[in-house]
Structure formats: structure tokens, C-alpha cells
Design a protein around this motif. Structure first.
Motif, PDB file in Angstrom:
ATOM      1  N   THR A  27     -11.761 -28.086  -5.261  1.00 35.98           N
ATOM      2  CA  THR A  27     -12.704 -29.111  -4.973  1.00 35.98           C
ATOM      3  C   THR A  27     -12.504 -29.581  -3.570  1.00 35.98           C
ATOM      4  OG1 THR A  27     -12.569 -30.208  -7.299  1.00 35.98           O
ATOM      5  CG2 THR A  27     -13.320 -31.675  -5.436  1.00 35.98           C
ATOM      6  N   LEU A  28     -13.646 -29.910  -2.691  1.00 32.34           N
ATOM      7  CA  LEU A  28     -13.525 -30.106  -1.202  1.00 32.34           C
ATOM      8  C   LEU A  28     -14.435 -31.572  -0.989  1.00 32.34           C
ATOM      9  CD1 LEU A  28     -14.525 -26.694   0.081  1.00 32.34           C
ATOM     10  CD2 LEU A  28     -12.292 -27.637   0.072  1.00 32.34           C
ATOM     11  N   ARG A  29     -13.707 -32.464  -0.386  1.00 31.59           N
ATOM     12  CA  ARG A  29     -14.319 -33.586  -0.001  1.00 31.59           C
ATOM     13  C   ARG A  29     -14.285 -33.823   1.469  1.00 31.59           C
ATOM     14  NH1 ARG A  29     -11.175 -34.843  -4.773  1.00 31.59           N
ATOM     15  NH2 ARG A  29     -12.503 -35.187  -6.811  1.00 31.59           N
ATOM     16  N   TYR A  30     -15.473 -34.665   1.890  1.00 32.99           N
ATOM     17  CA  TYR A  30     -15.483 -35.164   3.117  1.00 32.99           C
ATOM     18  C   TYR A  30     -15.533 -36.652   3.003  1.00 32.99           C
ATOM     19  CZ  TYR A  30     -16.676 -30.571   4.892  1.00 32.99           C
ATOM     20  OH  TYR A  30     -16.463 -29.220   5.324  1.00 32.99           O
ATOM     21  N   THR A  34     -18.578 -35.108  -1.715  1.00 33.27           N
ATOM     22  CA  THR A  34     -18.009 -33.980  -2.373  1.00 33.27           C
ATOM     23  C   THR A  34     -18.898 -32.620  -2.074  1.00 33.27           C
ATOM     24  OG1 THR A  34     -17.004 -35.134  -4.380  1.00 33.27           O
ATOM     25  CG2 THR A  34     -17.464 -32.693  -4.811  1.00 33.27           C
ATOM     26  N   ALA A  35     -18.293 -31.752  -1.105  1.00 35.37           N
ATOM     27  CA  ALA A  35     -18.968 -30.673  -0.853  1.00 35.37           C
ATOM     28  C   ALA A  35     -18.689 -29.385  -2.041  1.00 35.37           C
ATOM     29  CB  ALA A  35     -18.251 -30.081   0.544  1.00 35.37           C
ATOM     30  N   LEU A  36     -17.787 -29.638  -2.618  1.00 38.02           N
ATOM     31  CA  LEU A  36     -17.579 -28.369  -3.659  1.00 38.02           C
ATOM     32  C   LEU A  36     -16.716 -28.964  -4.808  1.00 38.02           C
ATOM     33  CD1 LEU A  36     -17.938 -25.213  -4.163  1.00 38.02           C
ATOM     34  CD2 LEU A  36     -15.610 -24.993  -3.652  1.00 38.02           C
ATOM     35  N   GLU A  37     -17.393 -28.829  -5.990  1.00 38.63           N
ATOM     36  CA  GLU A  37     -16.911 -29.402  -7.068  1.00 38.63           C
ATOM     37  C   GLU A  37     -16.167 -28.546  -8.241  1.00 38.63           C
ATOM     38  OE1 GLU A  37     -17.993 -33.101 -10.154  1.00 38.63           O
ATOM     39  OE2 GLU A  37     -19.349 -32.245  -8.838  1.00 38.63           O
ATOM     40  N   ARG A  38     -14.903 -28.518  -8.319  1.00 36.29           N
ATOM     41  CA  ARG A  38     -14.084 -27.786  -9.456  1.00 36.29           C
ATOM     42  C   ARG A  38     -14.752 -26.556  -9.455  1.00 36.29           C
ATOM     43  NH1 ARG A  38     -12.972 -31.410 -14.651  1.00 36.29           N
ATOM     44  NH2 ARG A  38     -11.371 -29.612 -14.683  1.00 36.29           N
ATOM     45  N   ALA A  39     -14.653 -25.646  -8.560  1.00 42.59           N
ATOM     46  CA  ALA A  39     -15.360 -24.058  -8.791  1.00 42.59           C
ATOM     47  C   ALA A  39     -13.696 -23.408  -9.104  1.00 42.59           C
ATOM     48  CB  ALA A  39     -15.920 -23.736  -7.329  1.00 42.59           C
ATOM     49  N   GLY A  50     -21.849 -11.715  -2.150  1.00 39.17           N
ATOM     50  CA  GLY A  50     -22.915 -12.335  -1.541  1.00 39.17           C
ATOM     51  C   GLY A  50     -22.685 -13.834  -1.840  1.00 39.17           C
ATOM     52  N   LEU A  51     -22.516 -14.875  -0.933  1.00 37.43           N
ATOM     53  CA  LEU A  51     -22.328 -16.161  -1.100  1.00 37.43           C
ATOM     54  C   LEU A  51     -23.660 -17.063  -0.812  1.00 37.43           C
ATOM     55  CD1 LEU A  51     -20.460 -18.368  -2.130  1.00 37.43           C
ATOM     56  CD2 LEU A  51     -19.785 -18.742   0.348  1.00 37.43           C
ATOM     57  N   LEU A  52     -24.612 -17.417  -1.699  1.00 37.63           N
ATOM     58  CA  LEU A  52     -25.872 -17.799  -1.675  1.00 37.63           C
ATOM     59  C   LEU A  52     -25.923 -19.306  -1.842  1.00 37.63           C
ATOM     60  CD1 LEU A  52     -27.729 -14.760  -3.477  1.00 37.63           C
ATOM     61  CD2 LEU A  52     -26.836 -15.009  -0.851  1.00 37.63           C
ATOM     62  N   GLY A  53     -26.761 -19.946  -1.377  1.00 34.15           N
ATOM     63  CA  GLY A  53     -26.925 -21.522  -1.615  1.00 34.15           C
ATOM     64  C   GLY A  53     -27.825 -21.947  -0.402  1.00 34.15           C
ATOM     65  N   HIS A  54     -28.466 -22.919  -0.725  1.00 33.10           N
ATOM     66  CA  HIS A  54     -29.443 -23.578   0.337  1.00 33.10           C
ATOM     67  C   HIS A  54     -28.450 -24.416   1.308  1.00 33.10           C
ATOM     68  CE1 HIS A  54     -32.922 -23.156  -1.672  1.00 33.10           C
ATOM     69  NE2 HIS A  54     -32.532 -23.741  -2.867  1.00 33.10           N
ATOM     70  N   ASN A  55     -28.962 -24.830   2.434  1.00 38.40           N
ATOM     71  CA  ASN A  55     -28.076 -25.604   3.475  1.00 38.40           C
ATOM     72  C   ASN A  55     -27.433 -26.780   2.878  1.00 38.40           C
ATOM     73  OD1 ASN A  55     -28.944 -23.802   5.558  1.00 38.40           O
ATOM     74  ND2 ASN A  55     -30.703 -24.899   6.138  1.00 38.40           N
ATOM     75  N   GLY A  56     -26.431 -26.999   3.095  1.00 39.00           N
ATOM     76  CA  GLY A  56     -25.499 -28.173   2.351  1.00 39.00           C
ATOM     77  C   GLY A  56     -25.188 -27.991   0.928  1.00 39.00           C
ATOM     78  N   ALA A  57     -25.158 -26.757   0.529  1.00 36.81           N
ATOM     79  CA  ALA A  57     -24.576 -26.377  -1.024  1.00 36.81           C
ATOM     80  C   ALA A  57     -23.291 -26.378  -1.015  1.00 36.81           C
ATOM     81  CB  ALA A  57     -25.357 -25.274  -1.481  1.00 36.81           C
ATOM     82  N   GLY A  58     -22.705 -26.325   0.449  1.00 41.79           N
ATOM     83  CA  GLY A  58     -21.043 -26.026   0.245  1.00 41.79           C
ATOM     84  C   GLY A  58     -20.492 -24.873   0.760  1.00 41.79           C
ATOM     85  N   LYS A  59     -21.514 -23.722   1.260  1.00 38.22           N
ATOM     86  CA  LYS A  59     -21.048 -22.431   1.511  1.00 38.22           C
ATOM     87  C   LYS A  59     -19.966 -22.452   2.603  1.00 38.22           C
ATOM     88  CE  LYS A  59     -24.937 -20.681   2.621  1.00 38.22           C
ATOM     89  NZ  LYS A  59     -25.836 -22.159   2.553  1.00 38.22           N
ATOM     90  N   THR A  60     -20.239 -23.110   3.772  1.00 35.37           N
ATOM     91  CA  THR A  60     -19.458 -23.238   4.971  1.00 35.37           C
ATOM     92  C   THR A  60     -17.969 -23.845   4.865  1.00 35.37           C
ATOM     93  OG1 THR A  60     -21.219 -22.843   6.719  1.00 35.37           O
ATOM     94  CG2 THR A  60     -19.179 -23.828   7.368  1.00 35.37           C
ATOM     95  N   SER A  61     -18.248 -24.876   4.000  1.00 38.26           N
ATOM     96  CA  SER A  61     -16.940 -25.768   3.493  1.00 38.26           C
ATOM     97  C   SER A  61     -16.180 -24.665   2.906  1.00 38.26           C
ATOM     98  CB  SER A  61     -17.222 -26.934   2.487  1.00 38.26           C
ATOM     99  OG  SER A  61     -18.089 -27.820   3.297  1.00 38.26           O
TER     100      SER A  61
END
Length: 307
Positions: A27-30, A34-39, A50-61
Motif C-alpha cells: 500500500t502506497l499513500r500520499y 492512496t496511490a496503491l491499495e493492498r497489491a 507490462g505494467l498498464l494503467g491510465h494516468n494516475g492509476a499508481g504505476k509510477t508510484s
């Protein structure tokens, strides 16, 4: 019409000892966001993910957490190390190109190679020279005189000349033309991937990388909605091409996504085989990664307009 599926995380098969990355309830938070939740996921050796997702989905985080740039809750091991607490040791075995990566414009390529040799003990100048031979760049060239595509190729040559076990690339071909992107990925696959090392690539160029990937991870608004090998993806998800006359019956079977194919024919994607009476209404086709991405994620911009 799209129906958003929940809980579609399905980690690719791997042996525990083969995992280069292992995450559990990551889990990643700013602040309050919450940028990423319980992955939870693992990436074995010898994979191109391949890591896919729309902008703001949490990829860069997520990628920043993997290289120790962001603190995280949950469990995370990269190459058997803690990214936050053993970052120096980790970076000796890991290559990372962020989405805002730049090279000093004043430097010659040869000077960059000298710099890399002083910073990274696993860097091979001889290997970098071999990789540069695949490009039109010479060691005497200055960065400021290179096109954006050439700079990206130099960056890859420098990073790929590190004897690392894992490469993490965040939108590495952003802003490049199609020829430069093709050249970049050809060099990556042919010169770095050897069946032991793994690559994690974040990109919006889904169609271009699909043929290169062994696995795909999809993020949707901070949730890991899919983690699967492309081989298993083809077995699990079923697409039916059908005539307009059968559209209502197929819609009533609740597919993940209904869409138009090129040529105007309708199609629908199902998670698993549809009932036999529904399958008989159309022709089974292979769902593309783009179509599956549309089925499992939502576009935040479109959602905002509809709200």
C-alpha cells in the motif's frame, strides 16, 4: 457499455525461489490519498512484464517504491532486499529509467560512459560500446546534438550495460516516433533479456509492446485488477465476434466489455467461457490486450465528464 470487474488479480505461476520481486498487501499513500491499495504479486526471473494503467492509476508510484524512492506499507522484497533499507545494495543489481530521465546536454557519450563506470561497479564500458554499435550514435557525440530518439537509445545502452538482474522502465519511449520506439524495444529484447533477467515496463503504447510481453499487470485507480501471463490470459478471457441481431442476447449474458471491431462487426469479452448457448451466437476471437485493458479499467477523464 462496459461492466467493471472486481478482484481479477491472478498472479502468474512461478516457483518461490525464482521470484525477483515479491509484494504482499503493498500500500502506497500520499497523505490522505492512496496511490496503491493492498497489491500482492510476484515477478519471476526471465519475464517481460507490462505494467498498464491510465494516468494516475499508481504505476509510477509502484515503480518508485520498487527502487526505494517511496515508503510503503505491507511487505515488499526486490531481489531479496528491502528497497528502503538496503537501497544501495539493491541499485547495484537493478536498472531504472524513470519517466523524467534526462542526460546532461553538455556531456559527450564517452564522458557518460566514464561517469557510469565510476558510479556503478557492474557497468561494462565494452558492453556499452557494443550496444551503441546498434545505433547511429558515436562516443564523440554530445547529448545536445542528438535527437530525442538517439538520447533514449544512449540511455538504454548505458543502463543495459550494467550486469543487473532486473530492469524497471517507466514510459521509456514517451514522446518518441514509432521507428525510434521500435528500435528501442528491439535492442531491449535482443540485447538484454536472456531468460534469467526480468523487465518491468510501464507504457501507454499497449499495441506496440503486446508481442514483447510474457506477463501483464493492470492497475485501475490504485487497485491491481489483473496479474497474469499472456498465455493464461488467452485461456481465461473469451471474445465473441457476433452479428447485430444477437447483440441483445449477448448483452444479457453480462460480458466485461462490448465493443466494435474494425469493419463494424460487434464483439464482446467474457471472463471465462460463456454459456454454450451464448458461445453459439458468435465466433470466438482472441481479445487484444488493448480491448482487455478497456474492459478491466476505467478512464478517469471520461468518468469525470459523466459525473
Amino acid at each position: 457499455m462496459t461492466t467493471h470487474a472486481q478482484g481479477l488479480s491472478n498472479p502468474a505461476n512461478s516457483q518461490p525461489g525464482d521470484a525477483l520481486i515479491t509484494a504482499h498487501d503493498l500500500t502506497l499513500r500520499y497523505g490522505s490519498k492512496t496511490a496503491l491499495e493492498r497489491a500482492s504479486f510476484s515477478i519471476p526471473k526471465g519475464r517481460v512484464v507490462g505494467l498498464l494503467g491510465h494516468n494516475g492509476a499508481g504505476k509510477t508510484s509502484l515503480m518508485k517504491a520498487l527502487v526505494g524512492l517511496l515508503p510503503a506499507d505491507g511487505s515488499l522484497s526486490v531481489l531479496g532486499l528491502s528497497p528502503r533499507h538496503q537501497r544501495n545494495a539493491l541499485l547495484e543489481q537493478l536498472c531504472y529509467i524513470p519517466d523524467v530521465a534526462v542526460l546532461p546536454r553538455w556531456a559527450k557519450v564517452s564522458e557518460l560512459m566514464t561517469l557510469m563506470g565510476g558510479l556503478q561497479p557492474r557497468f561494462s564500458a565494452a558492453r556499452a560500446r557494443e550496444l551503441l554499435k546498434r545505433t547511429s550514435v558515436s562516443e564523440s557525440d554530445k547529448v545536445k546534438n542528438l535527437s530525442k530518439g538517439m538520447v533514449t537509445q544512449v540511455h538504454l545502452a548505458l543502463v543495459a550495460a550494467i550486469d543487473a538482474r532486473l530492469m524497471i522502465l517507466d514510459e521509456p519511449t514517451l514522446g518518441l516516433d514509432v521507428i525510434s520506439r521500435k528500435s528501442f524495444y528491439e535492442m531491449l529484447i535482443e540485447e538484454w533479456c536472456d531468460g534469467e533477467r526480468s523487465v518491468l515496463i510501464s507504457t501507454h503504447q499497449v499495441e506496440e509492446v503486446e508481442s514483447l510481453l510474457s506477463d501483464v499487470m493492470m492497475l485501475d485507480e490504485g487497485r491491481l485488477v489483473l496479474n497474469i501471463s499472456l498465455e493464461d490470459m488467452d485461456k481465461r478471457f473469451v471474445a465473441l465476434s457476433h452479428d447485430p441481431a444477437t447483440a441483445e442476447a449477448i448483452a444479457n449474458a453480462h460480458p466485461l466489455l462490448r465493443y466494435r471491431q474494425q469493419g463494424g462487426r460487434s464483439a464482446a469479452i467474457f471472463d471465462g467461457a460463456p454459456p454454450a448457448e451464448i458461445a453459439a451466437l458468435g465466433e470466438r476471437i482472441r481479445p487484444s490486450l488493448v480491448d482487455l485493458f478497456m474492459a478491466l479499467t476505467r478512464n478517469p477523464a471520461l468518468h469525470a465528464k459523466r459525473a
